[in-house]
Design an enzyme around this catalytic site. Structure first.
Site, short mmCIF file in Angstrom:
data_model
loop_
_atom_site.label_atom_id
_atom_site.label_comp_id
_atom_site.label_asym_id
_atom_site.label_seq_id
_atom_site.Cartn_x
_atom_site.Cartn_y
_atom_site.Cartn_z
N HIS A 1 1.16 0.61 -10.02
CA HIS A 1 1.84 -0.58 -10.52
C HIS A 1 1.53 -0.77 -12.00
O HIS A 1 0.41 -1.13 -12.37
CB HIS A 1 1.39 -1.80 -9.72
CG HIS A 1 2.21 -3.03 -9.94
ND1 HIS A 1 3.30 -3.06 -10.80
CD2 HIS A 1 2.11 -4.28 -9.42
CE1 HIS A 1 3.82 -4.28 -10.79
NE2 HIS A 1 3.13 -5.03 -9.97
N PHE B 1 4.21 -12.78 -10.94
CA PHE B 1 3.48 -14.02 -10.69
C PHE B 1 4.26 -15.18 -11.30
O PHE B 1 4.90 -15.05 -12.34
CB PHE B 1 2.09 -13.96 -11.31
CG PHE B 1 1.07 -13.22 -10.47
CD1 PHE B 1 1.39 -12.69 -9.24
CD2 PHE B 1 -0.22 -13.09 -10.92
CE1 PHE B 1 0.45 -12.03 -8.47
CE2 PHE B 1 -1.18 -12.42 -10.16
CZ PHE B 1 -0.85 -11.88 -8.94
N GLU C 1 9.88 -9.11 0.30
CA GLU C 1 10.99 -8.36 -0.26
C GLU C 1 11.87 -7.78 0.84
O GLU C 1 13.11 -7.75 0.71
CB GLU C 1 10.49 -7.24 -1.17
CG GLU C 1 11.62 -6.48 -1.84
CD GLU C 1 11.17 -5.48 -2.89
OE1 GLU C 1 12.02 -5.02 -3.67
OE2 GLU C 1 9.96 -5.16 -2.94
N CYS D 1 4.95 -9.37 -14.02
CA CYS D 1 5.40 -8.05 -13.61
C CYS D 1 6.91 -7.88 -13.68
O CYS D 1 7.42 -6.78 -13.42
CB CYS D 1 4.89 -7.74 -12.21
SG CYS D 1 3.09 -7.70 -12.12
N HIS E 1 10.65 -3.37 -5.48
CA HIS E 1 9.42 -3.73 -6.19
C HIS E 1 8.23 -3.12 -5.46
O HIS E 1 7.34 -2.56 -6.09
CB HIS E 1 9.30 -5.25 -6.27
CG HIS E 1 8.14 -5.73 -7.06
ND1 HIS E 1 7.97 -5.43 -8.40
CD2 HIS E 1 7.07 -6.50 -6.70
CE1 HIS E 1 6.84 -6.00 -8.83
NE2 HIS E 1 6.28 -6.63 -7.83
N LYS F 1 6.43 3.31 -6.65
CA LYS F 1 5.05 2.94 -6.97
C LYS F 1 4.04 3.71 -6.12
O LYS F 1 2.85 3.73 -6.43
CB LYS F 1 4.83 1.44 -6.78
CG LYS F 1 5.48 0.57 -7.87
CD LYS F 1 5.10 -0.89 -7.69
CE LYS F 1 5.69 -1.78 -8.78
NZ LYS F 1 7.14 -1.98 -8.62
#
Length: 419
Positions: free
Chosen positions: A336, A395, A312, A161, A301, A331
């Protein structure tokens, strides 16, 4: 060497193009819905960010129209939009050997799924000879280069991502190193097919149980229960400032700094203390020699997962202090888009700086006390920020932060809120 953004190609669930995207992000127009009847992932996804069907003949001719994965279609569309927005024709406005292309994403995985099913059902003869060119991750970059005669540096990026944001960082690095004058960079993703959707669903990573699909993506909200999978692409034209000025180009923003770090913690989970992400933001600030206090906005994010949002938030607190900078996650409206999310969000930062208007996090009705921040909620916030930062985490512990600076003067695009 100064690197500026001179063009954008945006195609996400909230719309196509600069105007549609920023208007949606500042007015709360969601791109999330129940997948329509007949959609291949309808049984796997309660809610998704679905783009409309695309006629391949808009970007290709002949037999090619039958073999292009949706990933490549998105990439070709946004590449053409970005170059047109920048006013660049390769060979006329830039030397073909001095323009590069870097596009991230996982590649044409839906094509692979379709071919495995075809072989299982009909045997070896059913496998297309175009399988490889349908699934290879570098095909988006390669097809763009072929379409536009780009003969400089070309690559694909696979950092989950964080791929799109990493592509932007790599592009800025190429220009700063003197290896290119212009780089088309970003990501394209088309993950809305059953196998891909089911792996996230079985991991219980997806938002579920929402009667209104537009309210399913809830970054930093106490009731959040997963992210919303979406498809789309975003490509930016990065350009050496001197090259842009010489051709009279307008600019959206300067890519002032970038950071890239690895958590070295777990294949899927972020470091709970947020230290890897904090290091990444610090690196972006250090590269630009900008203190945290000068950053006026962070596009997080913020996917809406329990652990991710908390980690985060911890990282933001380490870098800026709790409540030390306005924060939002777009988002909530786009879902996403995996690797492409970071590029849509970098574009949102550039547009926010130009318009003096910060897009909020919608559906943040009850902020999680474990995610303390100066959340921009419900309505846009007027701002005179000079710097904005956007985070992308993938990831494998992949972290990328991009720091943008508002551009001013004759070469800057005029500030038009909602353009």
């Amino acid at each position: 060497m100064t690197v500026v953004i001179t063009g954008m190609g945006l195609f996400s669930p909230v719309g196509r193009g600069v105007d549609a995207t920023f208007t949606a992000l500042t007015t709360g127009r969601s791109g999330l819905s129940r997948p329509p009847e007949g959609h291949p992932a309808r049984e796997s996804l309660e809610v998704a960010g679905v783009l409309p069907p695309i006629d391949p003949r808009t970007v290709a001719t002949g037999p090619e129209t039958k073999v292009l994965d949706r990933v490549v279609l998105f990439a070709l569309l946004t590449a053409a939009d970005a170059l047109a927005d920048a006013g660049i024709e390769v060979g006329r406005d830039v030397d073909p050997t001095r323009i590069g292309v870097v596009v991230g994403g996982v590649g044409g995985m839906s094509t692979l799924e379709q071919q495995v099913i075809a072989r299982t059902e009909r045997g070896r003869a059913a496998v297309s000879p175009y399988l490889l060119t349908g699934i290879l991750p570098n095909m988006a970059s390669a097809r763009i280069a072929i379409a536009h005669g780009i003969r400089g540096y070309s690559s694909s990026v696979g950092t989950a991502c964080a791929s799109g944001a990493q592509a932007v960082a790599d592009a800025a690095r190429l220009i700063r190193a003197g290896e290119a004058d212009v780089v088309l960079c970003g990501a394209s993703e088309a993950p809305l097919f059953p196998t891909f959707a089911d792996t996230f669903g079985n991991a219980r990573a997806l938002a579920r149980g929402w009667a209104d699909p537009t309210e399913a993506s809830r970054p930093f909200d106490r009731r959040r229960n997963g992210f919303v999978l979406a498809e789309g692409a975003a490509l930016l034209v990065l350009e050496r400032a001197g090259h842009a000025a010489a051709r009279g180009a307008r600019t959206y923003a300067e890519v002032a700094g970038y950071g890239s770090t690895t958590d070295a913690h777990h294949p899927t989970m972020p470091r709970p203390d947020g230290e890897g992400a904090a290091d990444c933001m610090r690196a972006a600030l250090a590269r630009a020699d900008v203190p945290p206090a000068e950053v006026g906005y962070v596009n997080a994010h913020g996917t809406g997962t329990k652990l991710g949002d908390i980690a985060e938030s911890a990282a933001l607190g380490k870098v800026f202090g709790v409540g030390g900078v306005p924060v939002s996650s777009t988002k909530a409206l786009t879902g996403h888009l995996l690797g492409a999310s970071g590029v849509v969000e970098a574009a949102a930062c550039a547009l926010a700086l130009r318009a003096g208007l910060l897009p909020p996090t919608y559906h943040l009705d009850d902020p999680d006390p474990e995610c303390p921040a100066d959340h921009v909620r419900d309505v846009p916030r007027a701002s005179r920020a000079e710097f904005a930062l956007t985070n992308s985490f993938g990831f494998g512990g992949q972290n990328v932060s991009l720091l943008l600076r508002r551009t001013t003067g004759a070469g800057a695009r005029p500030a038009e809120p909602g353009r």
